[in-house]
Design an enzyme around this catalytic site. Structure first.
Site, PDB file in Angstrom:
ATOM      1  N   ASP A   1      -8.154   8.337  -8.041  1.00 22.35           N
ATOM      2  CA  ASP A   1      -8.822   7.136  -7.502  1.00 22.35           C
ATOM      3  C   ASP A   1      -9.375   6.305  -8.670  1.00 22.35           C
ATOM      4  O   ASP A   1     -10.569   6.080  -8.771  1.00 22.35           O
ATOM      5  CB  ASP A   1      -9.938   7.618  -6.562  1.00 22.35           C
ATOM      6  CG  ASP A   1     -10.633   6.493  -5.832  1.00 22.35           C
ATOM      7  OD1 ASP A   1     -10.211   5.334  -5.966  1.00 22.35           O
ATOM      8  OD2 ASP A   1     -11.619   6.799  -5.120  1.00 22.35           O
TER       9      ASP A   1
ATOM     10  N   LYS B   1      -8.853   3.163  -9.486  1.00 21.35           N
ATOM     11  CA  LYS B   1      -9.163   1.744  -9.197  1.00 21.35           C
ATOM     12  C   LYS B   1      -8.993   0.888 -10.452  1.00 21.35           C
ATOM     13  O   LYS B   1      -9.920   0.205 -10.895  1.00 21.35           O
ATOM     14  CB  LYS B   1     -10.570   1.576  -8.636  1.00 21.35           C
ATOM     15  CG  LYS B   1     -10.805   2.263  -7.296  1.00 21.35           C
ATOM     16  CD  LYS B   1     -12.180   1.898  -6.730  1.00 21.35           C
ATOM     17  CE  LYS B   1     -12.490   2.624  -5.437  1.00 21.35           C
ATOM     18  NZ  LYS B   1     -12.810   4.058  -5.590  1.00 21.35           N
ATOM     19  N   PHE B   2      -7.773   0.884 -10.987  1.00 24.42           N
ATOM     20  CA  PHE B   2      -7.502   0.052 -12.159  1.00 24.42           C
ATOM     21  C   PHE B   2      -7.925  -1.378 -11.861  1.00 24.42           C
ATOM     22  O   PHE B   2      -7.642  -1.900 -10.783  1.00 24.42           O
ATOM     23  CB  PHE B   2      -6.012   0.067 -12.489  1.00 24.42           C
ATOM     24  CG  PHE B   2      -5.513   1.420 -12.924  1.00 24.42           C
ATOM     25  CD1 PHE B   2      -5.882   1.949 -14.152  1.00 24.42           C
ATOM     26  CD2 PHE B   2      -4.673   2.164 -12.103  1.00 24.42           C
ATOM     27  CE1 PHE B   2      -5.422   3.195 -14.561  1.00 24.42           C
ATOM     28  CE2 PHE B   2      -4.213   3.410 -12.509  1.00 24.42           C
ATOM     29  CZ  PHE B   2      -4.584   3.919 -13.736  1.00 24.42           C
TER      30      PHE B   2
ATOM     31  N   ASP C   1      -8.003  -4.368 -14.470  1.00 28.81           N
ATOM     32  CA  ASP C   1      -8.027  -5.140 -15.712  1.00 28.81           C
ATOM     33  C   ASP C   1      -6.725  -5.914 -15.831  1.00 28.81           C
ATOM     34  O   ASP C   1      -5.894  -5.896 -14.923  1.00 28.81           O
ATOM     35  CB  ASP C   1      -8.232  -4.178 -16.899  1.00 28.81           C
ATOM     36  CG  ASP C   1      -9.022  -4.825 -18.023  1.00 28.81           C
ATOM     37  OD1 ASP C   1      -8.722  -5.980 -18.368  1.00 28.81           O
ATOM     38  OD2 ASP C   1      -9.944  -4.169 -18.551  1.00 28.81           O
TER      39      ASP C   1
ATOM     40  N   GLY D   1      -2.926  -6.854 -16.995  1.00 29.67           N
ATOM     41  CA  GLY D   1      -1.738  -6.009 -16.910  1.00 29.67           C
ATOM     42  C   GLY D   1      -1.533  -5.082 -18.087  1.00 29.67           C
ATOM     43  O   GLY D   1      -1.309  -3.878 -17.926  1.00 29.67           O
TER      44      GLY D   1
ATOM     45  N   THR E   1      -3.614  -3.909 -20.269  1.00 31.63           N
ATOM     46  CA  THR E   1      -4.632  -2.856 -20.359  1.00 31.63           C
ATOM     47  C   THR E   1      -4.405  -1.777 -19.299  1.00 31.63           C
ATOM     48  O   THR E   1      -4.474  -0.583 -19.599  1.00 31.63           O
ATOM     49  CB  THR E   1      -6.044  -3.470 -20.208  1.00 31.63           C
ATOM     50  OG1 THR E   1      -6.218  -4.446 -21.228  1.00 31.63           O
ATOM     51  CG2 THR E   1      -7.130  -2.414 -20.320  1.00 31.63           C
TER      52      THR E   1
ATOM     53  N   ARG F   1     -17.988  14.011   0.977  1.00 28.42           N
ATOM     54  CA  ARG F   1     -19.191  14.800   1.235  1.00 28.42           C
ATOM     55  C   ARG F   1     -19.223  15.430   2.621  1.00 28.42           C
ATOM     56  O   ARG F   1     -19.877  16.462   2.801  1.00 28.42           O
ATOM     57  CB  ARG F   1     -20.426  13.925   0.989  1.00 28.42           C
ATOM     58  CG  ARG F   1     -20.680  13.708  -0.502  1.00 28.42           C
ATOM     59  CD  ARG F   1     -21.627  12.567  -0.763  1.00 28.42           C
ATOM     60  NE  ARG F   1     -21.018  11.272  -0.483  1.00 28.42           N
ATOM     61  CZ  ARG F   1     -21.634  10.110  -0.612  1.00 28.42           C
ATOM     62  NH1 ARG F   1     -22.892  10.078  -1.009  1.00 28.42           N
ATOM     63  NH2 ARG F   1     -20.998   8.976  -0.337  1.00 28.42           N
TER      64      ARG F   1
HETATM   65  O1  S5P Z   1     -13.783   1.589   0.105  1.00 23.89           O
HETATM   66  C1  S5P Z   1     -13.820   2.676  -0.449  1.00 23.89           C
HETATM   67  C2  S5P Z   1     -12.793   3.093  -1.313  1.00 23.89           C
HETATM   68  C3  S5P Z   1     -12.863   4.355  -1.867  1.00 23.89           C
HETATM   69  S1  S5P Z   1     -11.492   4.892  -2.787  1.00 23.89           S
HETATM   70  N1  S5P Z   1     -14.836   3.542  -0.209  1.00 23.89           N
HETATM   71  C4  S5P Z   1     -14.914   4.794  -0.768  1.00 23.89           C
HETATM   72  O2  S5P Z   1     -15.872   5.524  -0.473  1.00 23.89           O
HETATM   73  N2  S5P Z   1     -13.941   5.219  -1.646  1.00 23.89           N
HETATM   74  C5  S5P Z   1     -13.982   6.553  -2.286  1.00 23.89           C
HETATM   75  O3  S5P Z   1     -13.901   7.547  -1.259  1.00 23.89           O
HETATM   76  C6  S5P Z   1     -15.249   6.845  -3.065  1.00 23.89           C
HETATM   77  O4  S5P Z   1     -15.092   6.516  -4.432  1.00 23.89           O
HETATM   78  C7  S5P Z   1     -15.434   8.343  -2.864  1.00 23.89           C
HETATM   79  O5  S5P Z   1     -14.697   9.043  -3.864  1.00 23.89           O
HETATM   80  C8  S5P Z   1     -14.803   8.624  -1.516  1.00 23.89           C
HETATM   81  C9  S5P Z   1     -15.747   8.720  -0.348  1.00 23.89           C
HETATM   82  O6  S5P Z   1     -16.599   9.812  -0.485  1.00 23.89           O
HETATM   83  P1  S5P Z   1     -17.576  10.294   0.705  1.00 23.89           P
HETATM   84  O7  S5P Z   1     -18.331  11.417   0.056  1.00 23.89           O
HETATM   85  O8  S5P Z   1     -18.446   9.149   1.089  1.00 23.89           O
HETATM   86  O9  S5P Z   1     -16.695  10.758   1.841  1.00 23.89           O
END
Ligand code: S5P
Length: 381
Positions: free
Chosen positions: A103, A105-106, A108, A110, A112, A350
């Site tokens: 995850d 989330k690049f 920047d 292109g 980089t 979580r």
């Molecule tokens: O919109 C988003 C996109 C992502 S990738 N909302 C998010 O919460 N995430 C990711 O999903 C966030 O970085 C985390 O790793 C996970 C959610 O975690 P949780 O503990 O809240 O279920």
């Protein structure tokens, strides 16, 4: 979900049907894996050290089709390409049948993001089947990642054998150039080695600067490897391979972050639409979106939607509302996201990690999300 999305064919289609309708090998594989494991669950493995990450992947692996990492929050991440944390996750992915989604989330320009994806210490592309992009810098970054993946793909199932031979001086020259010997190029994923002999000057003694020539010959050869997967066995038991489906293809996949789960985010409908356009323009690399519901709207769309911000109320209290985490995160249930909003895969962190019995809790999430998928597609659970 708007009216047009409700009617979109992919909402009612089974994953098996959708597997046959995509030209992306990894998307097709993921659809089939979901049907095989009866799972549309992605574990967001947000734990803070590498040992915990690996034992979690081993414990929860049977319930999931995707393991999502944030490698930069893991203390003790071992960067060794063959025996490090990425490779060990790869072995566990093979054993339990899941894909790895970094995850990252690049976000920047292109050039980089290409380097962040393929080079550096982490060399994400080597171990992550799927990555994502925060497309704020523009659509060009999507194309740049697609090109990087294509380049990597064209080389990856060949072992690169590089031999560097530094020759002894063969002649004397005289010039005014006192350059130091250059270092041999490294085998960077984006930078093919020069295959020529290079001449380097060095200083000599009296009067005019003399130089000797050292010949550095870099040769590179490619040898096919037998298996599409790295065959390193790192731990006892890691050589096990999940039965029932072949090994994943080498093609890498990208998800575009098109909507977010957090309160007050700045994503607008116009921006989400630009994400859809970028996905359609790069279908050989983009497999889907991170979004709060399906974004398939055009007749040919068959993108996979993955949705974070998921929690289940405690067992027996299914009707209870779920509070956010107090830090902006908002939660919905699998029934709402998969059943009503047309999402395909739920991403849970979580909700599973903080449970008293994470393994059993992962199974509870898997069952609930799968049930919502079956109901959405008119199949009996
Ligand atoms: O919109 C988003 C996109 C992502 S990738 N909302 C998010 O919460 N995430 C990711 O999903 C966030 O970085 C985390 O790793 C996970 C959610 O975690 P949780 O503990 O809240 O279920």
């Amino acid at each position: 979900m708007c009216a047009s999305q409700e009617r979109h064919a992919t909402v009612a289609a089974t994953f098996t049907q959708r597997a046959t309708k995509t030209n992306h090998p990894l998307a097709s594989y993921l659809f089939r894996l979901m049907e095989l494991k009866q799972s549309n669950l992605c574990l967001s493995a947000d734990v803070s050290n590498a040992r915990e990450l690996l034992s979690l992947a081993d414990a929860i692996g049977p319930s999931i089709v995707l393991l999502k990492t944030h490698y930069d929050l893991v203390a003790g991440w071992d960067y060794h390409p063959k025996t490090g944390t990425g490779a060990r996750l790869g072995a566990l992915a093979r054993k339990h049948g899941f894909l790895i989604f970094e995850d990252r989330k690049f976000g920047d320009i292109g050039h980089t993001v290409q380097l962040q994806y393929t080079a550096g210490t982490a060399r994400i592309i080597d171990w992550a089947h799927i990555v994502n992009i925060n497309m704020i810098p523009g659509k060009a970054a999507v194309k740049a990642l697609a090109e990087a993946a294509k380049h990597w793909r064209s080389r990856v199932n060949y072992e690169v054998n590089t031999s560097v031979t530094v020759g002894t001086p063969v002649s004397d020259l005289f010039n005014d150039n006192g350059d130091e010997d250059e270092e041999a190029d490294t085998v960077g994923a984006m930078h093919p080695l020069p295959q020529s002999a290079q001449q380097h000057d060095s200083n000599t003694t009296t009067g005019r600067k003399g130089s000797i020539v050292s010949i550095t010959t870099l040769t590179q050869s490619f040898e096919p490897v037998d298996s599409p997967r790295v065959s390193t066995t790192i731990n006892e038991g890691d050589e096990l391979v999940y039965a029932g489906i072949e090994e994943p293809p080498w093609e890498r996949g990208l998800l575009i972050l098109a909507q977010m789960s957090s309160a007050g985010n700045y994503f607008t409908p116009e921006y989400t639409q630009a994400c859809q356009e970028a996905a359609r323009d790069n279908k050989d690399f983009v497999i889907g979106f991170i979004a709060q519901g399906t974004l398939n709207t055009e007749p040919d769309d068959n993108f996979i939607t993955m949705t974070p911000g998921v929690q289940l109320p405690p067992e027996g209290a299914e009707d209870e509302a779920i509070a956010g985490d107090g830090l902006g995160q908002q939660y919905n249930t699998p029934t709402k996201l998969v059943g009503d909003a047309g999402s395909d895969i739920i991403i849970v962190g979580r909700g599973i990690l903080k449970a008293g019995a994470p393994r059993a809790e992962a199974e509870r999430y898997r069952r609930r999300a799968w049930k919502a998928y079956l109901a959405r597609t008119g199949q009996r659970s």
